[in-house]
Design a protein around this motif. Structure first.
Motif, PDB file in Angstrom:
ATOM      1  N   GLY A 244       4.382   0.344   5.739  1.00  0.00           N
ATOM      2  CA  GLY A 244       3.032   0.403   6.260  1.00  0.00           C
ATOM      3  C   GLY A 244       2.003  -0.321   5.424  1.00  0.00           C
ATOM      4  O   GLY A 244       0.803  -0.164   5.634  1.00  0.00           O
ATOM      5  N   LYS A 245       2.459  -1.134   4.475  1.00  0.00           N
ATOM      6  CA  LYS A 245       1.540  -1.841   3.575  1.00  0.00           C
ATOM      7  C   LYS A 245       1.907  -3.318   3.512  1.00  0.00           C
ATOM      8  O   LYS A 245       1.956  -3.910   2.441  1.00  0.00           O
ATOM      9  CB  LYS A 245       1.598  -1.222   2.168  1.00  0.00           C
ATOM     10  CG  LYS A 245       1.149   0.214   2.102  1.00  0.00           C
ATOM     11  CD  LYS A 245      -0.351   0.347   2.384  1.00  0.00           C
ATOM     12  CE  LYS A 245      -0.815   1.784   2.353  1.00  0.00           C
ATOM     13  NZ  LYS A 245      -2.259   1.905   2.600  1.00  0.00           N
ATOM     14  N   ARG A 246       2.154  -3.924   4.681  1.00  0.00           N
ATOM     15  CA  ARG A 246       2.588  -5.317   4.671  1.00  0.00           C
ATOM     16  C   ARG A 246       1.523  -6.247   4.096  1.00  0.00           C
ATOM     17  O   ARG A 246       1.847  -7.249   3.445  1.00  0.00           O
ATOM     18  CB  ARG A 246       2.973  -5.750   6.095  1.00  0.00           C
ATOM     19  CG  ARG A 246       3.626  -7.128   6.150  1.00  0.00           C
ATOM     20  CD  ARG A 246       4.849  -7.192   5.227  1.00  0.00           C
ATOM     21  NE  ARG A 246       5.325  -8.531   5.030  1.00  0.00           N
ATOM     22  CZ  ARG A 246       6.338  -9.071   5.710  1.00  0.00           C
ATOM     23  NH1 ARG A 246       6.973  -8.351   6.624  1.00  0.00           N
ATOM     24  NH2 ARG A 246       6.723 -10.302   5.462  1.00  0.00           N
ATOM     25  N   GLU A 247       0.255  -5.940   4.307  1.00  0.00           N
ATOM     26  CA  GLU A 247      -0.793  -6.792   3.743  1.00  0.00           C
ATOM     27  C   GLU A 247      -0.749  -6.774   2.222  1.00  0.00           C
ATOM     28  O   GLU A 247      -0.938  -7.803   1.568  1.00  0.00           O
ATOM     29  CB  GLU A 247      -2.175  -6.337   4.225  1.00  0.00           C
ATOM     30  CG  GLU A 247      -3.305  -7.228   3.714  1.00  0.00           C
ATOM     31  CD  GLU A 247      -4.679  -6.777   4.171  1.00  0.00           C
ATOM     32  OE1 GLU A 247      -5.647  -7.512   3.935  1.00  0.00           O
ATOM     33  OE2 GLU A 247      -4.777  -5.676   4.760  1.00  0.00           O
ATOM     34  N   VAL A 248      -0.480  -5.601   1.641  1.00  0.00           N
ATOM     35  CA  VAL A 248      -0.349  -5.487   0.182  1.00  0.00           C
ATOM     36  C   VAL A 248       0.830  -6.322  -0.303  1.00  0.00           C
ATOM     37  O   VAL A 248       0.725  -7.056  -1.299  1.00  0.00           O
ATOM     38  CB  VAL A 248      -0.180  -4.012  -0.225  1.00  0.00           C
ATOM     39  CG1 VAL A 248       0.208  -3.898  -1.698  1.00  0.00           C
ATOM     40  CG2 VAL A 248      -1.454  -3.232   0.058  1.00  0.00           C
TER      41      VAL A 248
END
Length: 338
Positions: free
Chosen positions: A42-46
């Motif tokens: 759930g943190k692909r942008e990170v």
């Protein structure tokens, strides 16, 4: 190896990256990102921003509260890269030699022998870096900037690639030291991870409390290496060959000048900040499969690259201004074309 001309021996201009080279970088980033995202859910942008910093040849500062997955991000990235990794737990009693290494007298050979420190690795996790003294923090300066370490008058090269991920807790101030500005400026970007999404957090709770199969091992153990360090080092060199038009470079300079004269800022973007911004923009373009840089690439990465470098004036702080808000205003008021 650097090419030289036959007549003068001067270094030749590097060839611009072509479409095929940009596509190779894009595929590498996609495959590594997919592996890391299986653990950092759930943190692909990170994950994507971490890869941008890696491919730009820079280093990453993660400022966030404990327990949100900072260490997991670093270890899973190293596993997907097939890279060697070390972790240094920064504490008040940590010494510079614990990081860089020390020379020890060998009784058998009657000579001093260098014992490398934890910095001699490919992915270094500097955990809670603000818990060590500024003197110890500064032991990383040469390593981060020049990819080498000098001990007792001798210089030792670090592995290639060399990527530092440092973590810092911005909430707890007792027993911590503020990072020197020279240290913060060495980090290409600063990000935060934030709390996980509800579904990912539920799976993590079930796994770590033994309610799911495979709970006896870390999720990082399931990550497979999808590349190798030599390929990553080559990709970092290829990112440097992404074309930058003079107008894009001029746009970065105008953005920097806008921060330096902004009434709400006590300290604007330095020339090094401009270099890091342009390198990150080149990585952003390459990961998208494009061998040239557009102003949109600059705008896409400016907040994580410049956010930790700008210092608000005291009056701006009292008025509730934020660095992100100032950057947004600078982007809105600075034209792309002169």
């Amino acid at each position: 190896m650097t090419e030289t001309t036959a007549d003068t021996g001067a270094a030749a201009e590097p060839r611009p990256l072509d479409d095929a080279g940009a596509e190779r970088i894009a595929r590498l980033a996609q495959s590594v990102g997919e592996q890391v995202a299986t653990v950092v859910e759930g943190k692909r942008e990170v994950v994507d921003r971490t890869l941008l910093v890696l491919l730009s040849g820079g280093h990453l500062l993660i400022e966030d509260i404990p327990g949100v997955g900072k260490t997991v991000l670093a270890t899973s990235l190293a596993a997907a890269l097939g890279a060697e990794r070390h972790r240094i737990q920064f504490t008040p009693d940590l010494l510079p030699g614990d990081i860089t290494g020390v020379s020890i007298f060998d009784q058998a050979s009657r000579a001093f022998e260098f014992r490398p420190g934890a910095v001699f690795t490919q992915v270094l996790l500097a955990d809670e870096i603000n818990r060590a003294s500024p003197k110890t923090q500064s032991a990383l300066l040469e390593a981060m900037e020049e990819h080498q370490v000098s001990v007792d008058g001798t210089t030792y090269a670090l592995p290639d690639p060399f990527f530092v991920i440092a973590t810092s807790n911005p909430v707890e101030m007792e027993g911590t030291y503020r990072l020197p500005e020279a240290q913060r400026d060495r980090f290409t970007a600063r990000i935060s991870i934030g709390y996980p999404v509800a579904e990912a957090e539920s799976r993590m709770l079930l796994h770590q409390t033994g309610a799911l199969p495979g709970a006896d091992r870390s999720p990082v153990d399931a990550i497979r290496a999808v590349t190798e360090p030599s390929a990553v080092a080559a990709a970092i060199r290829d990112v440097r060959r992404v074309h930058v038009d003079a107008q894009v470079a001029s746009y970065v300079v105008r953005l920097a000048e806008a921060t330096r004269s902004h009434p709400q800022l006590a300290l604007g973007a330095s020339p090094r900040a401009g270099v890091h911004l342009l390198r990150a923009a080149k990585a952003h373009a390459a990961v998208a499969g494009c061998p040239w840089t557009e102003p949109e690439d600059v705008r896409a990465v400016i907040e994580p690259v410049w956010g930790h470098r700008l210092h608000l004036a005291p009056r701006a702080l009292s008025q509730g201004a934020t660095g992100a808000g100032v950057l947004a205003e600078v982007l809105e008021r600075t034209p792309v074309r002169a």
